[in-house]
Design an enzyme around this catalytic site. Structure first.
Site, PDB file in Angstrom:
ATOM      1  N   VAL A   8      14.626   0.876 -24.505  1.00 50.36           N
ATOM      2  CA  VAL A   8      14.152  -0.474 -24.252  1.00 50.36           C
ATOM      3  C   VAL A   8      14.624  -1.363 -25.388  1.00 50.36           C
ATOM      4  O   VAL A   8      14.424  -1.052 -26.560  1.00 50.36           O
ATOM      5  CB  VAL A   8      12.615  -0.504 -24.117  1.00 50.36           C
ATOM      6  CG1 VAL A   8      12.109  -1.919 -23.980  1.00 50.36           C
ATOM      7  CG2 VAL A   8      12.177   0.347 -22.928  1.00 50.36           C
ATOM      8  N   CYS A   9      15.258  -2.468 -25.041  1.00 43.45           N
ATOM      9  CA  CYS A   9      15.837  -3.391 -26.017  1.00 43.45           C
ATOM     10  C   CYS A   9      15.103  -4.728 -25.941  1.00 43.45           C
ATOM     11  O   CYS A   9      15.500  -5.615 -25.194  1.00 43.45           O
ATOM     12  CB  CYS A   9      17.315  -3.609 -25.726  1.00 43.45           C
ATOM     13  SG  CYS A   9      18.263  -2.098 -25.576  1.00 43.45           S
ATOM     14  N   LEU A  10      14.027  -4.851 -26.670  1.00 40.76           N
ATOM     15  CA  LEU A  10      13.254  -6.092 -26.714  1.00 40.76           C
ATOM     16  C   LEU A  10      13.048  -6.492 -28.173  1.00 40.76           C
ATOM     17  O   LEU A  10      12.772  -5.640 -29.020  1.00 40.76           O
ATOM     18  CB  LEU A  10      11.875  -5.905 -26.075  1.00 40.76           C
ATOM     19  CG  LEU A  10      11.798  -5.791 -24.572  1.00 40.76           C
ATOM     20  CD1 LEU A  10      10.382  -5.454 -24.132  1.00 40.76           C
ATOM     21  CD2 LEU A  10      12.228  -7.101 -23.934  1.00 40.76           C
ATOM     22  N   ASN A  46      16.637  -5.519 -20.078  1.00 41.12           N
ATOM     23  CA  ASN A  46      16.027  -5.109 -21.346  1.00 41.12           C
ATOM     24  C   ASN A  46      16.115  -3.607 -21.595  1.00 41.12           C
ATOM     25  O   ASN A  46      15.442  -3.088 -22.479  1.00 41.12           O
ATOM     26  CB  ASN A  46      14.567  -5.544 -21.415  1.00 41.12           C
ATOM     27  CG  ASN A  46      14.412  -7.041 -21.460  1.00 41.12           C
ATOM     28  OD1 ASN A  46      15.286  -7.752 -21.950  1.00 41.12           O
ATOM     29  ND2 ASN A  46      13.320  -7.540 -20.936  1.00 41.12           N
TER      30      ASN A  46
END
EC number: 2.3.2.23
Length: 107
Positions: free
Chosen positions: A84-86, A76
């Site tokens: 942060v890739c959410l 993530n």
């Protein structure tokens, strides 16, 4: 909450009273670092992590920007930028979410 600034203050105060170490940037309440320990039941156990959080003027109606300062390998987290890739942060953010949502990546 009557305004985004009051919500930002409340969420930040709750975060500062938690187990996380919070370090303010530029005397404002919109940018800060959060330090936390890696979860004990994970490969990150024993590590100390530092993220930068930026709360936009429209927070909580607009999602925060979150990125790791130190290198971390996690599905993530973008390997190059530390972002942060959410979905909960980038696409499905709602004012109902708060610090628990953007700190969930650490637990």
């Amino acid at each position: 909450m009557s305004s985004p600034s009051k919500r930002r203050e409340m969420d930040l105060m709750k975060l500062m009273m938690s187990d996380y170490k919070v370090e303010m940037i530029n005397d404002g309440m919109q940018e800060f670092y959060v330090h936390f320990n890696g979860p004990s039941d994970s490969p990150y156990h024993g590590g100390v992590w530092k993220i930068r959080v930026e709360l936009p003027d429209a927070y909580p109606y607009k999602s925060p920007s979150i990125g790791f300062i130190n290198k971390i390998y996690h599905p993530n987290v973008d390997e190059m930028s530390g972002s942060v890739c959410l979905d909960v942060i980038n696409q499905t953010w709602s004012p109902m979410f708060g610090k628990r949502s953007y700190l969930a990546v650490f637990r």
